[in-house]
Design a protein around this motif. Structure first.
Motif, PDB file in Angstrom:
ATOM      1  N   SER A  20       0.856  -1.180   0.000  1.00  0.00           N
ATOM      2  CA  SER A  20       0.000   0.000   0.000  1.00  0.00           C
ATOM      3  C   SER A  20       0.892   1.230   0.000  1.00  0.00           C
ATOM      4  O   SER A  20       2.075   1.159   0.310  1.00  0.00           O
ATOM      5  CB  SER A  20      -0.859   0.015   1.248  1.00  0.00           C
ATOM      6  OG  SER A  20      -1.598  -1.175   1.349  1.00  0.00           O
ATOM      7  N   GLU A  24      -1.512   4.783   3.405  1.00  0.00           N
ATOM      8  CA  GLU A  24      -2.572   3.791   3.607  1.00  0.00           C
ATOM      9  C   GLU A  24      -2.191   2.683   4.576  1.00  0.00           C
ATOM     10  O   GLU A  24      -2.864   1.666   4.643  1.00  0.00           O
ATOM     11  CB  GLU A  24      -2.930   3.136   2.261  1.00  0.00           C
ATOM     12  CG  GLU A  24      -3.664   4.049   1.322  1.00  0.00           C
ATOM     13  CD  GLU A  24      -3.868   3.408  -0.045  1.00  0.00           C
ATOM     14  OE1 GLU A  24      -3.327   2.324  -0.272  1.00  0.00           O
ATOM     15  OE2 GLU A  24      -4.552   4.031  -0.867  1.00  0.00           O
ATOM     16  N   ASN A  30      -7.511   0.297   6.443  1.00  0.00           N
ATOM     17  CA  ASN A  30      -7.508  -1.078   5.951  1.00  0.00           C
ATOM     18  C   ASN A  30      -8.666  -1.915   6.490  1.00  0.00           C
ATOM     19  O   ASN A  30      -8.707  -3.124   6.273  1.00  0.00           O
ATOM     20  CB  ASN A  30      -6.181  -1.751   6.309  1.00  0.00           C
ATOM     21  CG  ASN A  30      -5.063  -1.265   5.413  1.00  0.00           C
ATOM     22  OD1 ASN A  30      -5.045  -1.531   4.225  1.00  0.00           O
ATOM     23  ND2 ASN A  30      -4.145  -0.500   5.972  1.00  0.00           N
TER      24      ASN A  30
END
Lengths: 163, 188
Positions: A20, A24, A30
């Motif tokens: 990612s 992120e 997530n």
């Protein structure tokens, strides 16, 4: 750690890498994967895919069930990827979807055979391992720790193994 | 409706839902379906021990760890709230073979005669948990993926190496279930 080097290491023996972006990596962004995982875990248990009995049936060619599951999953996956590529569909955040090609190495043969032997014994590939423990079979916790140990030992001896 | 959900699901339903995981992960974040990598991330996170193979930024793949945590939670939910009240249906021919090895308990989704905490410290436990688990962890990483990454994601993406890996998974499994395990059952 040099970033480029880290990425090269990650690409070793991986079907695909899925890093990612830096922005992120928090747990919160997530959560969506946790939800997909929960749905996946429910399917595993409800279709009894995590059952050691189903795996014995499959490898003894005594039931069509697992072949039906895996075959259907492949057809649906194939169609989905074809559609995504054909219509150049982007992710929900507008990112281009990229899937790397895989090159052959002997590990896929040796490792594949080794995993296959373990799959029949434990009645689990890595996904169902998590689900078997969740279903209350706490002894599988030992299998899980041993699988982590197996991965670690592979990493330790990787350079000495034929690829 | 709930009664229907509690029944064991048909293979086509399961296959469809598992297959849909592939585009779901791609569409929500360009992630390629694969489970065995999680074992590697756990190594990288907990016991990297300066091994080059584990020197990468596992935090960037925290999504994968959350995904498998989800599988664990999903299994708890399904077992607690949606569990099938009946015993598991297994092919008669499989039952007959397993009876020879003393596996006769079909009251749970897994055979209690093997997957029992009391077996952990026995030879049986060593074979089914320690040895079997080790092969799963070692083999999947050596092969570069497991049933999800190779057999479903890889073949869906028309990757020949994944097809080869899948054939080897099956070959190993056929050997194990038909040759190795009957031998081990005789000894244990």
């Amino acid at each position: 750690m040099e970033n480029k080097e880290s990425i090269e290491v990650r690409h070793q023996d991986a079907m695909c890498t899925n890093e990612s972006k830096q922005s992120e990596i928090g747990v919160f962004s997530n959560i969506k994967y946790l939800i997909v995982g929960i749905a996946f875990g429910i399917v595993f248990v409800k279709a009894e895919i995590i059952s050691w009995f189903r795996i014995q049936e499959m490898f003894r060619l005594q039931s069509f069930f697992m072949y039906g599951v895996i075959g259907t999953a492949i057809i649906v996956g194939m169609l989905s990827i074809w559609l995504i590529k054909r219509f150049n569909i982007k992710t929900i955040s507008g990112e281009k979807i990229t899937i790397e090609n895989k090159t052959f190495n002997k590990g896929q043969v040796y490792g594949g055979l080794i995993f296959g032997i373990g799959w029949a014994i434990t009645g689990a590939c890595p996904g169902p391992l998590f689900a078997q423990i969740g279903s209350g079979f706490l002894a599988v916790g030992v299998t899980f720790i041993s699988a982590i140990a197996g991965t670690w030992v592979y990493g330790y001896f990787r350079d000495k193994l034929p690829h | 409706m709930l009664e229907l959900i509690k029944q064991p699901w048909h293979w086509a339903v399961a296959g469809l839902l598992i297959g849909l995981t592939v585009p779901t992960l791609l569409l929500i974040g360009n992630k390629k379906f694969g489970v065995s990598s999680s074992l590697r991330h756990i190594c990288a996170m907990c016991i990297p021990a300066k091994i080059p193979f584990f020197k990468y930024e596992w935090k960037k793949e925290i999504w994968n760890l959350l995904f498998v945590l989800g599988v664990f939670i999903g299994a708890i939910i399904a077992t607690t709230f949606l569990s099938n009240p009946n015993t598991i249906v297994v092919a008669e021919s499989t039952k007959a073979s397993l009876a020879q090895y003393g596996i006769t308990d079909y009251s749970q989704i897994m055979p209690a005669q093997i997957f029992n905490i009391e077996n952990i410290l026995t030879l049986k436990g060593f074979f089914f948990f320690v040895f079997g688990g080790f092969l799963v962890g070692f083999g999947t990483r050596y092969a570069g993926g497991c049933t999800s990454g190779h057999s479903i994601m890889g073949i869906s993406n028309l990757q020949i190496p994944s097809l080869i890996a899948t054939c080897c998974f099956m070959a190993g499994g056929f050997f194990s279930a038909n040759v190795l395990m009957p031998l081990i059952f005789k000894l244990l």
